[in-house]
Design a protein around this motif. Structure first.
Motif, PDB file in Angstrom:
ATOM      1  N   ILE A  70       0.912  -1.192   0.025  1.00 20.59           N
ATOM      2  CA  ILE A  70       0.068   0.065  -0.008  1.00 20.59           C
ATOM      3  C   ILE A  70       0.771   1.264  -0.164  1.00 20.59           C
ATOM      4  N   GLN A  71       2.080   1.252   0.766  1.00 20.10           N
ATOM      5  CA  GLN A  71       2.842   2.363   0.917  1.00 20.10           C
ATOM      6  C   GLN A  71       3.706   2.756  -0.223  1.00 20.10           C
ATOM      7  N   LYS A  72       3.771   1.717  -1.422  1.00 14.70           N
ATOM      8  CA  LYS A  72       4.674   1.800  -2.426  1.00 14.70           C
ATOM      9  C   LYS A  72       3.620   2.371  -3.627  1.00 14.70           C
ATOM     10  N   LYS A  73       4.115   3.471  -4.336  1.00 16.56           N
ATOM     11  CA  LYS A  73       3.254   4.129  -5.214  1.00 16.56           C
ATOM     12  C   LYS A  73       2.649   3.312  -6.070  1.00 16.56           C
ATOM     13  N   GLU A  74       3.486   2.574  -6.832  1.00 15.42           N
ATOM     14  CA  GLU A  74       2.981   1.835  -8.049  1.00 15.42           C
ATOM     15  C   GLU A  74       3.519   0.249  -7.974  1.00 15.42           C
ATOM     16  N   PRO A  75       2.938  -0.458  -7.215  1.00 17.37           N
ATOM     17  CA  PRO A  75       3.325  -1.931  -7.134  1.00 17.37           C
ATOM     18  C   PRO A  75       2.863  -2.728  -8.281  1.00 17.37           C
ATOM     19  N   THR A  76       3.680  -3.552  -8.668  1.00 16.74           N
ATOM     20  CA  THR A  76       3.600  -4.166 -10.210  1.00 16.74           C
ATOM     21  C   THR A  76       2.807  -5.615  -9.659  1.00 16.74           C
ATOM     22  N   ARG A  77       2.471  -6.058 -10.883  1.00 12.84           N
ATOM     23  CA  ARG A  77       1.577  -7.651 -10.721  1.00 12.84           C
ATOM     24  C   ARG A  77       2.803  -8.479 -10.348  1.00 12.84           C
ATOM     25  N   SER A  81       2.566 -10.819  -6.910  1.00 11.96           N
ATOM     26  CA  SER A  81       2.534 -12.498  -6.790  1.00 11.96           C
ATOM     27  C   SER A  81       3.649 -12.938  -5.902  1.00 11.96           C
ATOM     28  N   THR A  82       4.823 -12.232  -6.086  1.00  8.43           N
ATOM     29  CA  THR A  82       5.829 -12.480  -5.264  1.00  8.43           C
ATOM     30  C   THR A  82       5.243 -12.914  -3.628  1.00  8.43           C
ATOM     31  N   ILE A  83       4.555 -11.750  -3.444  1.00 12.64           N
ATOM     32  CA  ILE A  83       4.147 -11.576  -1.740  1.00 12.64           C
ATOM     33  C   ILE A  83       3.280 -12.706  -1.649  1.00 12.64           C
ATOM     34  N   PHE A  84       2.241 -12.975  -2.655  1.00 11.80           N
ATOM     35  CA  PHE A  84       1.308 -13.806  -2.396  1.00 11.80           C
ATOM     36  C   PHE A  84       1.836 -15.435  -2.140  1.00 11.80           C
ATOM     37  N   TRP A  85       2.817 -15.665  -3.176  1.00 12.44           N
ATOM     38  CA  TRP A  85       3.603 -16.933  -3.062  1.00 12.44           C
ATOM     39  C   TRP A  85       4.241 -17.097  -1.506  1.00 12.44           C
ATOM     40  N   TRP A  86       4.884 -16.098  -1.135  1.00 11.98           N
ATOM     41  CA  TRP A  86       5.669 -16.048   0.337  1.00 11.98           C
ATOM     42  C   TRP A  86       4.302 -16.204   1.239  1.00 11.98           C
ATOM     43  N   ASN A  87       3.439 -15.480   1.184  1.00  8.62           N
ATOM     44  CA  ASN A  87       2.412 -15.589   2.227  1.00  8.62           C
ATOM     45  C   ASN A  87       1.859 -17.034   2.307  1.00  8.62           C
ATOM     46  N   MET A  88       1.743 -17.700   1.170  1.00  7.52           N
ATOM     47  CA  MET A  88       1.136 -19.201   1.373  1.00  7.52           C
ATOM     48  C   MET A  88       2.188 -20.068   1.912  1.00  7.52           C
ATOM     49  N   PHE A  89       3.566 -19.736   1.302  1.00  2.05           N
ATOM     50  CA  PHE A  89       4.643 -20.801   1.997  1.00  2.05           C
ATOM     51  C   PHE A  89       4.770 -20.476   3.640  1.00  2.05           C
ATOM     52  N   LEU A  90       4.702 -19.349   4.006  1.00  3.13           N
ATOM     53  CA  LEU A  90       4.856 -19.045   5.357  1.00  3.13           C
ATOM     54  C   LEU A  90       3.599 -19.668   6.102  1.00  3.13           C
ATOM     55  N   SER A  91       2.368 -19.564   5.681  1.00  2.00           N
ATOM     56  CA  SER A  91       1.189 -20.036   6.310  1.00  2.00           C
ATOM     57  C   SER A  91       1.165 -21.433   6.640  1.00  2.00           C
ATOM     58  N   LEU A  92       1.666 -22.232   5.598  1.00  2.00           N
ATOM     59  CA  LEU A  92       1.915 -23.545   5.843  1.00  2.00           C
ATOM     60  C   LEU A  92       2.768 -24.016   6.616  1.00  2.00           C
ATOM     61  N   VAL A  93       3.994 -23.143   6.692  1.00  4.46           N
ATOM     62  CA  VAL A  93       5.042 -23.655   7.837  1.00  4.46           C
ATOM     63  C   VAL A  93       4.530 -23.033   9.246  1.00  4.46           C
ATOM     64  N   LEU A  94       3.960 -22.109   9.277  1.00  5.42           N
ATOM     65  CA  LEU A  94       3.411 -21.803  10.381  1.00  5.42           C
ATOM     66  C   LEU A  94       2.270 -22.640  11.167  1.00  5.42           C
ATOM     67  N   TYR A  95       1.445 -23.414  10.230  1.00  4.06           N
ATOM     68  CA  TYR A  95       0.454 -24.329  10.753  1.00  4.06           C
ATOM     69  C   TYR A  95       1.046 -25.337  11.030  1.00  4.06           C
ATOM     70  N   LEU A 138      -7.726  -4.129  -2.962  1.00  4.07           N
ATOM     71  CA  LEU A 138      -8.942  -3.376  -2.863  1.00  4.07           C
ATOM     72  C   LEU A 138      -8.656  -2.002  -2.034  1.00  4.07           C
ATOM     73  N   ARG A 139      -7.871  -2.159  -0.963  1.00  2.89           N
ATOM     74  CA  ARG A 139      -7.418  -1.214   0.099  1.00  2.89           C
ATOM     75  C   ARG A 139      -6.695  -0.121  -0.659  1.00  2.89           C
ATOM     76  N   LYS A 140      -5.682  -0.640  -1.512  1.00  2.00           N
ATOM     77  CA  LYS A 140      -4.936   0.386  -2.214  1.00  2.00           C
ATOM     78  C   LYS A 140      -5.581   1.020  -3.325  1.00  2.00           C
ATOM     79  N   GLN A 141      -6.582   0.367  -3.688  1.00  2.00           N
ATOM     80  CA  GLN A 141      -7.424   0.988  -4.888  1.00  2.00           C
ATOM     81  C   GLN A 141      -8.734   1.846  -4.428  1.00  2.00           C
ATOM     82  N   LEU A 142      -8.833   1.773  -3.095  1.00  2.00           N
ATOM     83  CA  LEU A 142      -9.693   2.404  -2.513  1.00  2.00           C
ATOM     84  C   LEU A 142     -11.192   1.852  -2.625  1.00  2.00           C
ATOM     85  N   TRP A 196      -8.084 -11.292  -9.953  1.00  2.00           N
ATOM     86  CA  TRP A 196      -6.602 -11.133  -9.859  1.00  2.00           C
ATOM     87  C   TRP A 196      -6.325 -12.402  -9.509  1.00  2.00           C
ATOM     88  N   TYR A 197      -5.043 -13.113 -10.347  1.00  2.00           N
ATOM     89  CA  TYR A 197      -4.601 -14.321 -10.188  1.00  2.00           C
ATOM     90  C   TYR A 197      -3.113 -14.215 -10.254  1.00  2.00           C
TER      91      TYR A 197
END
Length: 479
Positions: A70-77, A81-95, A138-142, A196-197
């Motif tokens: 959100i803080q970054k002016k213009e985040p790219t796809r 995607s990078t953060i999505f895959w990181w979140n998925m990996f970390l959620s599995l580890v933490l579970y 959705l928050r970034k785009q208000l 979004w995918y």
């Protein structure tokens, strides 16, 4: 023109954030009233004991990258995607970590059932990871209208399922199912509506860049999460499951009032403040509007809860939950300074001072835990709650100092802008308190007296925020 556009975006975002927050709050509140009649304080106590473990793990999953995107002016796809895959990996580890540590948690509380509950409840981490990026986009785009639709629909579906299961005698598992269904329905609806995918790629450069800001935000959020939930750990360990259940219900009422308003304001202000991160004058103007508006709404709301805690608890949960009332009175006072913490915090984050936030968070939270432990030593659970009140008041003062340092927004100026509202609130509170002690008057009449006094004094003393709220509502009605 830019000012009008900002005003329109802000008002629209506020309205739909209110719909989202208060819609889900109303659903949660009604379902909680029904569930409280079907379940016991022990059932709620079990969920409360595990809250810190789920909350900390969820904070790791988000990892501060949501704030960075959100803080970054213009985040790219590729960024998303990078953060999505990181979140998925970390959620599995933490579970996996939660699953393996569940027996140790049960031994810590000396309650065997906790092991099974944590292993099932922990699956919520994976479900949440599926929807974090969608929500941040959705928050970034208000686009708060779409976010509100998803959140409210998910809350309705999960609440209905929980009530049916509680009626069928599932006990604590009805509450576990409610959390799982809420996260599950949210993820499904966001994937269907947001369109979004993720790319099948992971960018080290993108991760490194976002981690530069998000890493410190993660550490700050992690510390905040631990200390915001440490009260549950202390109460769950030192007192009974029933006491934990009473505290949980009191906290839910606080969250449904003060924290609801605060979360709406925080959700809207962060992307707006980030958009104007290079304009100190604009940021000061935004801070003044949101802080005074939040204080004007939250303070009387919490004072009313403090005045009428007993009838509120009996009306909502029946007399078996009456021990909640003393906790609720103190937490109502805690909610007033808590309502102001988020906007100033967001201002510092919006200008990229994540290292400063991390360092000051450590200081503030050490102070918080110290005051809570001193409170427990002096007066058990109620002492702990008073420690929370004192610490939240000191934290808002500390946040004001940071804003003064980085945005040239003097602390004395901020306090003066709030002093009129504080005076009006105190007068209204004392007048109704006198009526309570010296006369027999219906509670509804007393509430009307409070609101009338508060409004009349605000008008007489020309409280600016009253005119601003009236102006915003008038403009919206005309449109």
């Amino acid at each position: 023109m830019a000012e009008a556009s900002l005003k329109t975006k802000t008002l629209s975002g506020m309205i739909w954030s209110f719909v989202q927050r208060f819609g889900t709050m109303a659903i949660s509140f009604v379902s909680n009233i029904i569930l409280a009649r079907l379940l016991s304080p022990d059932d709620y106590g079990i969920i409360g004991m595990l809250m810190i473990f789920i909350a900390v793990a969820n904070t790791f999953v988000d990892g501060g990258f949501g704030s960075a995107l959100i803080q970054k002016k213009e985040p790219t796809r590729e960024d998303y995607s990078t953060i999505f895959w990181w979140n998925m990996f970390l959620s599995l580890v933490l579970y996996g970590v939660l699953y393996m540590s569940a027996p140790a948690v049960a031994r810590f509380y000396d309650l065997p059932l906790l092991s099974q509950v944590l292993r099932v409840q922990g699956f919520v981490l994976i479900l949440n990871a599926l929807s974090i990026i969608q929500q941040n986009q959705l928050r970034k785009q208000l686009k708060f209208k779409r976010l509100a639709s998803v959140t409210v629909a998910s809350a309705v579906l999960s609440a209905v399922i929980a009530i049916v299961l509680a009626y069928l005698g599932w006990g604590v598992w009805a509450l576990v199912a409610q959390q799982l269904m809420l996260s599950g329905f949210t993820a499904i609806l966001l994937w269907v509506l947001n369109k979004w995918y993720p790319l099948l790629s992971f960018s080290k450069e993108s991760f490194k860049q976002l981690f530069g800001f998000g890493g410190f935000m993660l550490l700050s959020s992690l510390i905040n999460t631990i200390f915001n939930n440490i009260n549950s750990l202390i109460i769950g360990k030192l007192f009974s499951a029933s006491t934990m259940g009473y505290f949980s219900q009191a906290k839910k009422i606080e969250d449904a009032t003060a924290m609801s308003v605060t979360s709406v304001v925080e959700q809207v202000t962060y992307p707006i403040l980030s958009e104007h991160q290079n304009d100190k004058n604009k940021m000061r103007s935004i801070l003044k509007r949101f802080n005074t508006c939040t204080f004007f709404i939250v303070t009387p709301m919490m004072l009313l809860i403090c005045l009428f805690a007993e009838p509120i608890v009996v009306f909502l949960f029946t007399e078996k939950w009456l021990p909640v009332a003393p906790y609720l009175k103190i937490l109502a006072l805690h909610g007033i300074p808590m309502g102001l913490q988020g906007v100033n915090y967001n201002a510092i984050a919006a200008i990229g001072k994540s290292k400063t936030i991390f360092a000051t968070t450590i200081i503030k939270r050490i102070m918080t835990i110290s005051l809570m432990l001193i409170g427990v030593y002096i007066a058990d659970v109620e002492g702990l709650l008073w420690g929370m009140v004192v610490s939240s008041s000191l934290i808002i003062l500390y946040n004001m100092i940071l804003v003064s340092k980085y945005l040239d927004y003097r602390v004395i100026t901020q306090i003066k802008e709030l002093s009129g509202i504080a005076f009006v609130s105190a007068c209204s509170f004392l007048i109704v308190l006198c009526f309570q002690n010296w006369a027999t008057i219906n509670n509804l009449i007393l509430v009307i007296i409070f609101i009338a006094t508060y409004t009349a004094l605000s008008y007489t003393l020309k409280i600016e925020v009253l005119r601003n709220i009236a102006s915003l509502l008038t403009d919206r009605i005309r449109k």
